[in-house]
Design a protein around this motif. Structure first.
Motif, PDB file in Angstrom:
ATOM      1  N   ALA A   1       5.186   5.619   1.843  1.00 22.32           N
ATOM      2  CA  ALA A   1       6.087   4.986   2.814  1.00 22.32           C
ATOM      3  C   ALA A   1       7.534   5.373   2.550  1.00 22.32           C
ATOM      4  O   ALA A   1       8.328   5.529   3.483  1.00 22.32           O
ATOM      5  N   ALA A   2       7.883   5.562   1.269  1.00 19.61           N
ATOM      6  CA  ALA A   2       9.271   5.858   0.900  1.00 19.61           C
ATOM      7  C   ALA A   2       9.696   7.284   1.224  1.00 19.61           C
ATOM      8  O   ALA A   2      10.878   7.614   1.084  1.00 19.61           O
ATOM      9  N   LEU A   3       8.768   8.142   1.662  1.00 16.75           N
ATOM     10  CA  LEU A   3       9.163   9.490   2.064  1.00 16.75           C
ATOM     11  C   LEU A   3      10.054   9.465   3.305  1.00 16.75           C
ATOM     12  O   LEU A   3      10.735  10.448   3.603  1.00 16.75           O
ATOM     13  N   LYS A   4      10.039   8.346   4.026  1.00 15.90           N
ATOM     14  CA  LYS A   4      10.964   8.176   5.148  1.00 15.90           C
ATOM     15  C   LYS A   4      12.250   7.579   4.593  1.00 15.90           C
ATOM     16  O   LYS A   4      12.377   6.361   4.412  1.00 15.90           O
ATOM     17  N   THR A   5      13.206   8.447   4.313  1.00 18.03           N
ATOM     18  CA  THR A   5      14.460   8.012   3.717  1.00 18.03           C
ATOM     19  C   THR A   5      15.509   9.085   3.971  1.00 18.03           C
ATOM     20  O   THR A   5      15.177  10.240   4.253  1.00 18.03           O
ATOM     21  N   TRP A   6      16.777   8.724   3.869  1.00 19.36           N
ATOM     22  CA  TRP A   6      17.862   9.675   4.087  1.00 19.36           C
ATOM     23  C   TRP A   6      18.014  10.555   2.848  1.00 19.36           C
ATOM     24  O   TRP A   6      18.376  10.067   1.776  1.00 19.36           O
TER      25      TRP A   6
ATOM     26  N   ASN B   1       0.811  -1.205   0.000  1.00 19.96           N
ATOM     27  CA  ASN B   1       0.000   0.000   0.000  1.00 19.96           C
ATOM     28  C   ASN B   1       0.855   1.270   0.000  1.00 19.96           C
ATOM     29  O   ASN B   1       1.836   1.360   0.741  1.00 19.96           O
ATOM     30  N   ALA B   2       0.451   2.247  -0.818  1.00 17.36           N
ATOM     31  CA  ALA B   2       1.028   3.592  -0.798  1.00 17.36           C
ATOM     32  C   ALA B   2       2.556   3.546  -0.741  1.00 17.36           C
ATOM     33  O   ALA B   2       3.184   4.131   0.145  1.00 17.36           O
TER      34      ALA B   2
ATOM     35  N   ILE C   1       5.416  15.784   6.822  1.00 17.32           N
ATOM     36  CA  ILE C   1       4.455  15.695   5.724  1.00 17.32           C
ATOM     37  C   ILE C   1       3.990  14.252   5.542  1.00 17.32           C
ATOM     38  O   ILE C   1       2.809  13.993   5.277  1.00 17.32           O
ATOM     39  N   ARG C   2       4.893  13.295   5.728  1.00 12.69           N
ATOM     40  CA  ARG C   2       4.509  11.882   5.609  1.00 12.69           C
ATOM     41  C   ARG C   2       3.472  11.508   6.657  1.00 12.69           C
ATOM     42  O   ARG C   2       2.444  10.886   6.356  1.00 12.69           O
ATOM     43  N   ARG C   3       3.712  11.908   7.900  1.00 12.22           N
ATOM     44  CA  ARG C   3       2.773  11.576   8.972  1.00 12.22           C
ATOM     45  C   ARG C   3       1.408  12.212   8.744  1.00 12.22           C
ATOM     46  O   ARG C   3       0.374  11.591   8.994  1.00 12.22           O
ATOM     47  N   ALA C   4       1.410  13.454   8.266  1.00 11.50           N
ATOM     48  CA  ALA C   4       0.138  14.129   8.004  1.00 11.50           C
ATOM     49  C   ALA C   4      -0.654  13.400   6.921  1.00 11.50           C
ATOM     50  O   ALA C   4      -1.858  13.169   7.060  1.00 11.50           O
ATOM     51  N   LEU C   5       0.022  13.031   5.840  1.00 10.50           N
ATOM     52  CA  LEU C   5      -0.651  12.326   4.753  1.00 10.50           C
ATOM     53  C   LEU C   5      -1.137  10.948   5.190  1.00 10.50           C
ATOM     54  O   LEU C   5      -2.237  10.520   4.809  1.00 10.50           O
ATOM     55  N   VAL C   6      -0.337  10.257   6.009  1.00 12.70           N
ATOM     56  CA  VAL C   6      -0.756   8.944   6.523  1.00 12.70           C
ATOM     57  C   VAL C   6      -1.988   9.088   7.414  1.00 12.70           C
ATOM     58  O   VAL C   6      -2.953   8.304   7.298  1.00 12.70           O
ATOM     59  N   THR C   7      -1.998  10.084   8.301  1.00 15.58           N
ATOM     60  CA  THR C   7      -3.124  10.294   9.209  1.00 15.58           C
ATOM     61  C   THR C   7      -4.413  10.540   8.432  1.00 15.58           C
ATOM     62  O   THR C   7      -5.455   9.928   8.701  1.00 15.58           O
ATOM     63  N   VAL C   8      -4.342  11.437   7.448  1.00 13.42           N
ATOM     64  CA  VAL C   8      -5.537  11.759   6.668  1.00 13.42           C
ATOM     65  C   VAL C   8      -5.962  10.566   5.817  1.00 13.42           C
ATOM     66  O   VAL C   8      -7.157  10.277   5.690  1.00 13.42           O
ATOM     67  N   ARG C   9      -5.004   9.861   5.245  1.00 13.21           N
ATOM     68  CA  ARG C   9      -5.326   8.679   4.440  1.00 13.21           C
ATOM     69  C   ARG C   9      -6.022   7.624   5.277  1.00 13.21           C
ATOM     70  O   ARG C   9      -7.037   7.044   4.850  1.00 13.21           O
ATOM     71  N   ASP C  10      -5.505   7.345   6.474  1.00 12.78           N
ATOM     72  CA  ASP C  10      -6.120   6.330   7.343  1.00 12.78           C
ATOM     73  C   ASP C  10      -7.561   6.703   7.698  1.00 12.78           C
ATOM     74  O   ASP C  10      -8.464   5.848   7.664  1.00 12.78           O
ATOM     75  N   GLU C  11      -7.783   7.968   8.033  1.00 11.39           N
ATOM     76  CA  GLU C  11      -9.135   8.415   8.377  1.00 11.39           C
ATOM     77  C   GLU C  11     -10.066   8.331   7.176  1.00 11.39           C
ATOM     78  O   GLU C  11     -11.233   7.933   7.301  1.00 11.39           O
ATOM     79  N   ALA C  12      -9.557   8.701   6.004  1.00 11.55           N
ATOM     80  CA  ALA C  12     -10.383   8.655   4.796  1.00 11.55           C
ATOM     81  C   ALA C  12     -10.778   7.222   4.448  1.00 11.55           C
ATOM     82  O   ALA C  12     -11.931   6.952   4.067  1.00 11.55           O
TER      83      ALA C  12
END
Length: 326
Positions: free
Chosen positions: A120-125, A115-116, A212-223
């Motif tokens: 998920a890949a926005l968490k990277t060095w 999924n997505a 930004i990743r956490r915000a998008l994940v939070t909104v996606r989960d709620e949606a």
């Protein structure tokens, strides 16, 4: 590294930033979900860049938005590509497929969808500033960028390599996630160690895109929980277009970081490889790995991966039999 200059704090939380735009679009469309969704997708690039700017308020470091582009990251022609190999997978278990085609075995396979993957890949060095050149076989885990490497020999035929579908031998330019994966594989005796020949890197952070990743994940989960497809598709468009336009795109004039684009894409492919390795280690048979998010396995995958639409879950796309009516 330079400190971040003072910026005005955003009004409300970052998830509110996203949800407010959905409400405004629905209001403007008179409640027509299709019209609102089309409008939101059309302005996903400026919206996600505004969200990114808001997420950087209070950040420890100021990232460079238009650093000089290292020669290795420049396109070799107007419509061509640069020299960076992202490690996109295209792999099948050759011996297994041959045995199935010959009628020697029958294997039940499940095609799993991650999924997505780009979210998920926005968490990277990611490199913070401009890339600087260095030579020598030394990896600094506090830096990130692109590296010319001799990748070493892959020693595990029943598992794909993080290099993906590369067939040509010899040195190649890869990104930070791919290099780290190759080093990890060598430490697990899955391959011989890669040798770094030269690098273009900068001081790095794994947290540049975390807010930004956490915000998008939070909104996606709620949606998803609310069966809100308008918001779900809007979020998908935001993160996918962020990745696709931060290199050199006429659709996004606010940033030019081809190194970020390659690194995020490579991280998505490495994340898929990590899922394949997890399956292999748990005793599943890895049958195929391809694209950004597709992993085919044989065995009790539900004992290894949680099922669902969440970021840490997987979905079953298809079930088929090798050696049967293929």
């Amino acid at each position: 590294m330079p400190r971040t200059p003072r910026r005005a704090a955003p009004a409300g939380s970052l998830p509110d930033f996203i949800c407010d735009r959905v409400v405004a679009a629905l209001t403007e469309a008179g409640g027509d979900a299709d019209v609102a969704q089309a409008a939101l997708i059309k302005r996903a690039v400026p919206d996600v860049m505004a969200l990114f700017a808001a997420s950087r308020v209070g950040g420890r470091y100021e990232h460079s938005e238009f650093p000089p582009t290292a020669g290795i990251l420049q396109k070799r022609s107007q419509k061509g590509a640069d020299a960076i190999w992202e490690g996109r997978p295209k792999w099948r278990a050759a011996d297994l497929h041959r045995a199935a085609r010959a009628g020697h075995i029958t294997v039940d396979v499940t095609a799993l969808d991650m999924n997505a993957a780009y979210l998920a890949a926005l968490k990277t060095w990611l490199p913070i500033g401009k890339l600087t050149h260095s030579e020598g076989d030394r990896h600094d885990p506090k830096r990130s960028g692109v590296h010319l490497v001799d990748p070493g020999e892959w020693l595990t035929p029943d598992l794909p390599s993080p290099l993906g579908s590369r067939q040509e031998p010899g040195p190649l330019w890869i990104t930070e996630p791919t290099l780290r994966a190759l080093i990890r594989c060598a430490n697990m005796n899955l391959s011989t160690p890669p040798k770094i020949l030269e690098s273009w890197t900068s001081g790095a952070s794994e947290g540049l895109l975390e807010k930004i990743r956490r915000a998008l994940v939070t909104v996606r989960d709620e949606a998803i929980a609310n069966n809100d497809e308008v918001t779900t598709e809007y979020v998908k468009s935001m993160y996918s277009k962020f990745v696709s336009t931060i290199g050199e795109s006429a659709a996004n004039r606010e940033i030019r970081r081809p190194d970020w684009m390659h690194i995020i894409r490579s991280q998505a492919f490495v994340n898929l490889w990590l899922k394949a390795h997890k399956a292999h280690k748990a005793g599943l048979t890895v049958v195929q790995m391809s694209g950004t998010d597709e992993l085919h396995v044989s065995g009790n995958w539900q004992a290894v991966f949680p099922e669902g639409r969440g970021l840490s879950q997987v979905k079953a796309k298809n079930i088929y039999t090798l050696g049967g009516n293929e």
